[in-house]
Design a protein around this motif. Structure first.
Motif, PDB file in Angstrom:
ATOM      1  N   ASN A 109      11.215   1.189  -6.001  1.00 11.92           N
ATOM      2  CA  ASN A 109      10.593   1.622  -4.738  1.00 11.92           C
ATOM      3  C   ASN A 109       9.064   1.523  -4.803  1.00 11.92           C
TER       4      ASN A 109
ATOM      5  N   SER B 159       7.756  -2.087  -4.869  1.00 17.66           N
ATOM      6  CA  SER B 159       7.823  -2.669  -3.522  1.00 17.66           C
ATOM      7  C   SER B 159       6.702  -2.129  -2.638  1.00 17.66           C
TER       8      SER B 159
ATOM      9  N   SER C 289       3.645  -4.180  -0.838  1.00 18.99           N
ATOM     10  CA  SER C 289       3.320  -4.074   0.595  1.00 18.99           C
ATOM     11  C   SER C 289       1.830  -3.843   0.817  1.00 18.99           C
TER      12      SER C 289
ATOM     13  N   ILE D 253       8.951   5.971  -0.259  1.00 19.89           N
ATOM     14  CA  ILE D 253       9.844   5.889   0.912  1.00 19.89           C
ATOM     15  C   ILE D 253       9.635   4.557   1.633  1.00 19.89           C
ATOM     16  N   ILE D 254       8.373   4.144   1.750  1.00 24.48           N
ATOM     17  CA  ILE D 254       8.068   2.848   2.387  1.00 24.48           C
ATOM     18  C   ILE D 254       8.671   1.706   1.577  1.00 24.48           C
TER      19      ILE D 254
ATOM     20  N   GLU E   8      11.191   1.718  -0.465  1.00 24.75           N
ATOM     21  CA  GLU E   8      12.658   1.721  -0.482  1.00 24.75           C
ATOM     22  C   GLU E   8      13.254   0.921   0.675  1.00 24.75           C
ATOM     23  N   LYS E   9      12.504   0.786   1.749  1.00 25.33           N
ATOM     24  CA  LYS E   9      13.008   0.080   2.932  1.00 25.33           C
ATOM     25  C   LYS E   9      13.017  -1.431   2.757  1.00 25.33           C
ATOM     26  N   ASN E  10      12.250  -1.928   1.792  1.00 23.89           N
ATOM     27  CA  ASN E  10      12.177  -3.381   1.593  1.00 23.89           C
ATOM     28  C   ASN E  10      11.913  -3.664   0.118  1.00 23.89           C
TER      29      ASN E  10
END
Length: 595
Positions: free
Chosen positions: A50, A53, A57, A154-155, A157-159
């Motif tokens: 996570n 990633s 980003s 959390i951000i 984990e989405k991608n």
């Protein structure tokens, strides 16, 4: 030479997370309950995915620098392995560091993303973004909201962005050495440096370390010793690491974590040794006699491998149950051994812990060597030495710097553990390497016929007295601090007629002694009393008499009640004396002793 796989920290971590998915990896103390909460290899792996990633980003790319100001904790490891998975450079910094050093490191390393442990640290460094061009992002671990590490995870984990596998030659980390007289130097260490060194260390202990092994993390991972010997080494066999909450809670943390093996420095064991002996002296009477007889029997039992007479065997059996087991219980009851670095263990302290059933083994190395060069272990151990060379590492002794007939000289090293160089410092890099590619350690030592290394001093620390005799102060200092009355000591005498010593007495011991003798003087004033100073000075001279020449034993003393600490800048983060700063601080008092 081809470095074995895994030759990088990403594959090392990911293979461990897969192989030992359900094993406990990290334990953190809950302040309210006092108990340790553990998370698994799999749990940590998910957080690494996570956070990697999330960094991606924010456009963190290969070769860019991610910094962290934090003590050892789960998030430290998460940030490190996430950074490695983007082939970026990880730049760890100590929490107990001054602001100017943080600023220098962030600027020198070109840190783009900075993670700090607390809002308090953030308040001290938030203006760095306005002063340092490279710095774009600052996030906080112990907070909530958009500026928190948890928000980033959390951000991410989405991608999920898959990891990139680094080459062995890719830079993994910049470890900044403590600068005592100049700016800190950033040691450039590669994935191959770390992985080969951790593997070599594990192979020395392959019969002692396994999935059930537990460490209590004491030493900072911001130094290569803690990183390699503990964090990366533990991944090879799937062990667990509990985090010491603080030095003040160390005794309780030992009991709660119940470590089987710890990575430490001699100062930790020296203080425990002195504390145990002081307590037994205070007890006196039957307990002291039983303690001394037990230690004598235990040593005989160990040295003769149990082949002792019936009386010794009985004494050992009784003493082991009544005395030694209680000492071991202070370490959690399961401690089998420890590797110590940073300085050489005192032989008597080493023997004492071996007698009570805890093997303590010297190792030797530098930040520039990732760090281990030599190591003792249960199978290959020679007390007094710092061990023999790890696999693929060569050592030679260069006598060109020695102007006497000694058999020792400068220790020089070659192997897969050597740093690339100092970041942004080509001249300093050139100076530390010989023309034929060997690293000059600056340490003085000798090899015996079996390849065991003995460190006899440090060229930068050694000095000549007025009579031409060489003095290596650190060995004398280590012996002085074994006395229960002494917290810290520093020897000085460069070019002088005799040695002098700056002493920081152990106030806790002085307080107990004063109470025992019914002395009403305030503890802070005790060290200024001439009879107290004379007593401590006499005890120091007596303790050194059998081991050192008369010219080495200090003749005069300075007593101070200000401790040498990391916080006041007189100790490095690995608890070594910043010798020149201590000399500068007490310059007038030292000069006064020679008048």
């Amino acid at each position: 030479m081809t470095i074995e796989k895994p030759d990088n920290l990403v594959e090392l971590f990911e293979s461990a997370a897969e192989k030992f998915a359900n094993n406990r990896l990290f334990g953190t103390k809950d302040i309210k309950s006092g108990e340790f909460n553990w998370i698994t290899y799999s749990d940590v792996s998910k957080r690494v995915d996570n956070f990697r990633s999330a960094l991606a980003s924010l456009a963190i790319k290969s070769g860019e620098a991610v910094g962290i100001i934090s003590n050892n904790r789960v998030e430290w490891a998460v940030a490190a392995f996430a950074t490695y998975g983007l082939v970026a450079r990880f730049v760890p910094m100590y929490e107990s560091e001054n602001q100017s050093t943080w600023e220098y490191i962030v600027k020198d390393a070109g840190v783009k993303f900075l993670l700090v442990s607390s809002p308090a640290i953030y308040e001290k460094i938030k203006h760095f973004k306005d002063k340092i061009d490279s710095l774009e992002h600052i996030f906080i671990i112990e907070t909530t909201g958009e500026q928190s590490m948890s928000h980033l995870e959390i951000i991410g984990e989405k991608n999920i962005i898959p990891s990139i596998i680094p080459k062995a030659s890719d830079i993994a980390s910049l470890i900044y050495t403590s600068g005592t007289t100049s700016d800190p130097k950033g040691v450039l260490l590669t994935h191959g440096n770390f992985s080969s060194n951790a593997r070599a260390g594990y192979r020395r202990y392959i019969n002692q370390l396994n999935q059930t092994s537990v460490s209590l993390s004491i030493l900072p991972w911001a130094h290569s010793y803690g990183q390699t010997a503990e964090l990366y080494n533990w991944l090879y066999f799937g062990g667990s690491i509990g985090f010491m909450h603080s030095m003040d809670t160390l005794a309780d943390d030992f009991v709660k974590v119940k470590p089987t093996f710890v990575i430490a420095v001699p100062r930790v064991f020296n203080k425990i040794y002195a504390g145990i002996h002081q307590k037994m002296e205070e007890e006196g009477g039957f307990k002291l006699k039983l303690f001394n007889k037990t230690l004598k029997a235990a040593r005989a039992y160990r040295l003769k491998e149990g082949k002792v007479g019936l009386g010794t065997k009985l004494m050992y059996g009784i003493g082991n149950k009544l005395v030694l087991s209680k000492i071991r219980d202070r370490f959690g009851g399961k401690l089998e051994g420890s590797i110590t670095g940073s300085a050489q263990m005192n032989n008597e302290v080493t023997s004492f812990f071996a007698d009570i059933g805890v093997g303590v083994y010297n190792c030797y190395g530098l930040s520039e060597t990732s760090p281990a060069i030599t190591m003792n272990s249960p199978e290959t151990n020679r007390i007094g030495s710092v061990g023999s060379a790890l696999e693929f590492i060569d050592i030679r002794i260069d006598k060109s710097m020695v102007d006497d007939d000694s058999e020792d000289g400068e220790i020089q090293v070659k192997g897969p553990n050597l740093m690339v160089g100092y970041h942004n410092k080509p001249e300093e890099t050139k100076e530390v390497f010989t023309d034929d590619g060997w690293l000059r350690t600056g340490d003085r030592g000798k090899l015996d016929k079996d390849g065991f290394l003995y460190v006899t001093g440090r060229f930068k620390e050694q000095y000549k007295l007025e009579n031409g005799k060489y003095v290596f102060p650190s060995a004398i200092e280590e012996d002085i601090v074994l006395l229960p009355y002494v917290e810290t000591a520093m020897i000085y005498g460069d070019g002088r007629a005799f040695n002098v010593c700056v002493i920081v007495p152990d106030q806790a011991v002085l307080r107990k002694t004063a109470q025992h003798l019914n002395v009403k003087t305030d503890v802070a004033q005790l060290i200024h009393l001439p009879n107290v100073q004379e007593f401590i000075g006499t005890e120091i001279r007596k303790s050194l008499k059998e081991k050192y020449g008369g010219y080495e034993i200090p003749k005069k003393f300075i007593f101070t009640d200000e401790s040498f600490t990391v916080e006041n800048g007189l100790l490095t983060q690995t608890l070594k004396l910043k010798r020149r700063l201590v000399i500068e601080k007490y310059k007038e008092e030292i000069e006064g002793l020679y008048k």
